[in-house]
Design an enzyme around this catalytic site. Sequence first.
Site, short mmCIF file in Angstrom:
data_model
loop_
_atom_site.label_atom_id
_atom_site.label_comp_id
_atom_site.label_asym_id
_atom_site.label_seq_id
_atom_site.Cartn_x
_atom_site.Cartn_y
_atom_site.Cartn_z
N GLY A 42 0.79 -1.23 0.00
CA GLY A 42 0.00 0.00 0.00
C GLY A 42 0.83 1.28 0.00
O GLY A 42 0.36 2.31 0.49
N ASN B 122 1.49 2.99 -2.64
CA ASN B 122 0.75 3.90 -3.52
C ASN B 122 -0.45 4.49 -2.80
O ASN B 122 -0.74 5.68 -2.95
CB ASN B 122 0.33 3.18 -4.81
CG ASN B 122 1.46 3.12 -5.81
OD1 ASN B 122 1.78 4.11 -6.46
ND2 ASN B 122 2.11 1.97 -5.89
N MET C 281 -4.20 -7.68 -6.47
CA MET C 281 -3.73 -8.87 -7.17
C MET C 281 -4.87 -9.75 -7.69
O MET C 281 -4.81 -10.97 -7.60
CB MET C 281 -2.81 -9.69 -6.25
CG MET C 281 -1.63 -8.91 -5.73
SD MET C 281 -0.65 -8.14 -7.05
CE MET C 281 0.19 -9.59 -7.66
N ARG C 282 -5.87 -9.12 -8.23
CA ARG C 282 -6.97 -9.88 -8.84
C ARG C 282 -7.34 -9.22 -10.15
O ARG C 282 -7.33 -7.99 -10.26
CB ARG C 282 -8.22 -9.83 -7.96
CG ARG C 282 -8.25 -10.83 -6.86
CD ARG C 282 -9.63 -10.83 -6.26
NE ARG C 282 -10.54 -11.68 -7.02
CZ ARG C 282 -10.82 -12.93 -6.69
NH1 ARG C 282 -10.29 -13.48 -5.63
NH2 ARG C 282 -11.65 -13.65 -7.41
N ASN D 11 -5.68 1.82 -13.06
CA ASN D 11 -4.66 0.93 -12.50
C ASN D 11 -3.29 1.54 -12.74
O ASN D 11 -3.11 2.33 -13.67
CB ASN D 11 -4.74 -0.44 -13.19
CG ASN D 11 -3.73 -1.44 -12.62
OD1 ASN D 11 -3.56 -1.54 -11.40
ND2 ASN D 11 -3.05 -2.17 -13.49
N HIS E 100 0.75 0.38 -13.37
CA HIS E 100 1.58 -0.77 -13.72
C HIS E 100 3.05 -0.35 -13.73
O HIS E 100 3.38 0.69 -14.30
CB HIS E 100 1.16 -1.32 -15.10
CG HIS E 100 1.94 -2.54 -15.47
ND1 HIS E 100 1.68 -3.77 -14.91
CD2 HIS E 100 2.99 -2.71 -16.31
CE1 HIS E 100 2.53 -4.66 -15.40
NE2 HIS E 100 3.34 -4.04 -16.25
C1 GRF Z 1 3.11 -1.25 -7.61
O1 GRF Z 1 4.41 -1.42 -8.13
C2 GRF Z 1 2.11 -1.20 -8.72
O2 GRF Z 1 2.62 -0.69 -9.91
C3 GRF Z 1 1.72 -2.65 -8.91
O3 GRF Z 1 1.74 -3.18 -7.62
C4 GRF Z 1 2.66 -2.46 -6.82
C5 GRF Z 1 1.93 -2.07 -5.56
O4 GRF Z 1 2.78 -1.49 -4.63
N1 GRF Z 1 0.46 -2.76 -9.59
P1 GRF Z 1 2.22 -0.89 -3.29
O5 GRF Z 1 1.37 -1.96 -2.61
O6 GRF Z 1 1.41 0.33 -3.63
O7 GRF Z 1 3.42 -0.55 -2.48
#
Ligand code: GRF
Length: 205
Positions: free
Chosen positions: A15, A17, A94-95, A111, A113
Amino acid sequence: MAENLRIAVLASGEGTNLGAIIKAQDEGILGNARVSLVISDNPEAKALVRARESGITTAVIEKNSSITPEEFDGLLIDELGKASVDLVVLAGFMRVLGKKMVNAFSGRIINIHPALLPCFKGVSGVSDAFDYGVKVTGVTVHFVDEGVDTGPIILQGHVDVEQADTKLSLEQKIHALEHQLYPRAIRLFVDGKLKIEGRKVLILE
Ligand code: GRF
């Protein structure tokens, strides 16, 4: 765009982000938008702890063998509906979302990536790019469609892969860029500046 646009963040892990989005909100970078809900499929997700520390409502919809992907989508739609969510932000969720969910929030799911799409789709974008030996990689924020990492691209940013980089140092650079790019993309959505035209996303003045 609605007053006090309501955001749900869906996250399965760390988390970081989510943390960057909450910080951006606190600094006024998200305009009138608020993260009003965090949903995880993993009860142990650090993202849930971060949300609770910030006083944000959380929900867990566990992935387990007794519910089908369609049922999972149904539960998700119910939670998002109850919270009157306007925008769904996937941050390490992750889904893969099914047709039902994508249709229910069409054009309102984004999303992030950790690679320059359409290269290195899937769950190990940083590692795959590093192993491939690319000299430049980056981050993509995109709308979500029914495919995996295939929706129209909103913003991209790049980082150089230096000779001295390791997977870990590259991952750190990618994360730092994500934490800048995602709030910017959310703000564009909040301000009603994103228009999807086929594969392209126009950024309106
Ligand atoms: C990030 O690198 C994002 O690009 C990918 O999953 C990761 C999540 O990181 N989809 P976090 O849980 O926000 O630290």
